[in-house]
Design a protein around this motif. Structure first.
Motif, PDB file in Angstrom:
ATOM      1  N   TYR A  14       0.784  -1.236   0.000  1.00 18.49           N
ATOM      2  CA  TYR A  14       0.000   0.000   0.000  1.00 18.49           C
ATOM      3  C   TYR A  14       0.818   1.290   0.000  1.00 18.49           C
ATOM      4  N   ARG A  15       2.115   1.205   0.134  1.00 19.67           N
ATOM      5  CA  ARG A  15       2.935   2.410   0.113  1.00 19.67           C
ATOM      6  C   ARG A  15       2.719   3.237  -1.147  1.00 19.67           C
ATOM      7  N   PRO A  16       2.711   2.625  -2.352  1.00 20.07           N
ATOM      8  CA  PRO A  16       2.486   3.438  -3.561  1.00 20.07           C
ATOM      9  C   PRO A  16       1.135   4.173  -3.543  1.00 20.07           C
ATOM     10  N   MET A  17       0.094   3.516  -3.045  1.00 22.85           N
ATOM     11  CA  MET A  17      -1.225   4.137  -2.978  1.00 22.85           C
ATOM     12  C   MET A  17      -1.206   5.349  -2.037  1.00 22.85           C
ATOM     13  N   ILE A  18      -0.550   5.195  -0.896  1.00 25.35           N
ATOM     14  CA  ILE A  18      -0.480   6.276   0.085  1.00 25.35           C
ATOM     15  C   ILE A  18       0.354   7.437  -0.467  1.00 25.35           C
ATOM     16  N   MET A  19       1.461   7.109  -1.119  1.00 24.40           N
ATOM     17  CA  MET A  19       2.298   8.162  -1.725  1.00 24.40           C
ATOM     18  C   MET A  19       1.498   8.938  -2.777  1.00 24.40           C
ATOM     19  N   LYS A  20       0.745   8.234  -3.610  1.00 24.80           N
ATOM     20  CA  LYS A  20      -0.067   8.907  -4.634  1.00 24.80           C
ATOM     21  C   LYS A  20      -1.091   9.827  -3.982  1.00 24.80           C
ATOM     22  N   PHE A  21      -1.662   9.389  -2.875  1.00 22.16           N
ATOM     23  CA  PHE A  21      -2.631  10.234  -2.170  1.00 22.16           C
ATOM     24  C   PHE A  21      -1.982  11.553  -1.751  1.00 22.16           C
ATOM     25  N   PHE A  22      -0.824  11.473  -1.111  1.00 22.00           N
ATOM     26  CA  PHE A  22      -0.155  12.693  -0.639  1.00 22.00           C
ATOM     27  C   PHE A  22       0.330  13.536  -1.819  1.00 22.00           C
ATOM     28  N   ILE A  23       0.836  12.905  -2.857  1.00 22.98           N
ATOM     29  CA  ILE A  23       1.301  13.646  -4.041  1.00 22.98           C
ATOM     30  C   ILE A  23       0.122  14.366  -4.693  1.00 22.98           C
ATOM     31  N   THR A  36       4.068   9.460   4.551  1.00 19.74           N
ATOM     32  CA  THR A  36       3.844   8.027   4.336  1.00 19.74           C
ATOM     33  C   THR A  36       4.550   7.222   5.417  1.00 19.74           C
ATOM     34  N   GLN A  37       5.787   7.588   5.699  1.00 21.05           N
ATOM     35  CA  GLN A  37       6.541   6.905   6.752  1.00 21.05           C
ATOM     36  C   GLN A  37       5.854   7.086   8.109  1.00 21.05           C
ATOM     37  N   ASP A  38       5.384   8.301   8.380  1.00 16.69           N
ATOM     38  CA  ASP A  38       4.675   8.561   9.637  1.00 16.69           C
ATOM     39  C   ASP A  38       3.425   7.708   9.761  1.00 16.69           C
ATOM     40  N   LEU A  39       2.703   7.547   8.658  1.00 16.09           N
ATOM     41  CA  LEU A  39       1.486   6.733   8.688  1.00 16.09           C
ATOM     42  C   LEU A  39       1.802   5.308   9.118  1.00 16.09           C
TER      43      LEU A  39
END
Length: 135
Positions: A14-23, A36-39
């Motif tokens: 799920y890291r890519p999905m979370i990164m896309k959300f923040f981006i 993402t790391q904090d999450l």
């Protein structure tokens, strides 16, 4: 989480999905990585809070959204704290012709510095180049 998904697997999946959300929120890439790391760090600290009533992706998206709002609140508070100069403390009113007069007080300068530091590097250089014209 409830143990059915090891955290490492969740991170990988799920890291890519979370990164896309923040981006998608137009945040700088390094901030996106930090959030993402904090999450996932928060997830590690709160293992067991996920009850499995929804999909893991929905839960992680909700956590990301909450973390994003927390990030915005912190930024707003930092800005408000740095720029909380009462109008009566500004030495003279700002006019179009006398814009540099805003930079007289230490608090005003600090506020402007904080705002400039939040710009990308190219914009910072442009502003500093223009400000160097003023003594």
């Amino acid at each position: 989480m409830n143990g059915s998904f090891p955290l490492e697997d969740l991170y990988t999946q799920y890291r890519p999905m979370i990164m896309k959300f923040f981006i998608s929120k137009s945040l700088p890439y390094d901030i996106c990585e930090d959030l993402t790391q904090d999450l996932f760090t928060n997830l590690l600290k709160s293992q067991g809070s996920f009850e499995g009533r929804c999909k893991a992706s929905s839960y992680l998206y909700l956590c990301a959204k909450n973390l994003y709002f927390e990030f915005l609140r912190n930024k707003r508070n930092q800005f408000n704290k740095a720029c909380s100069v009462p109008l009566d403390k500004i030495s003279h009113p700002v006019t179009y012709r006398d814009a540099e007069s805003v930079l007289i007080g230490k608090e005003e300068v600090k506020c402007v510095e904080i705002l400039i530091s939040q710009l990308d590097e190219e914009e910072q250089e442009l502003i500093h180049a223009r400000l160097d014209k003023y003594p």
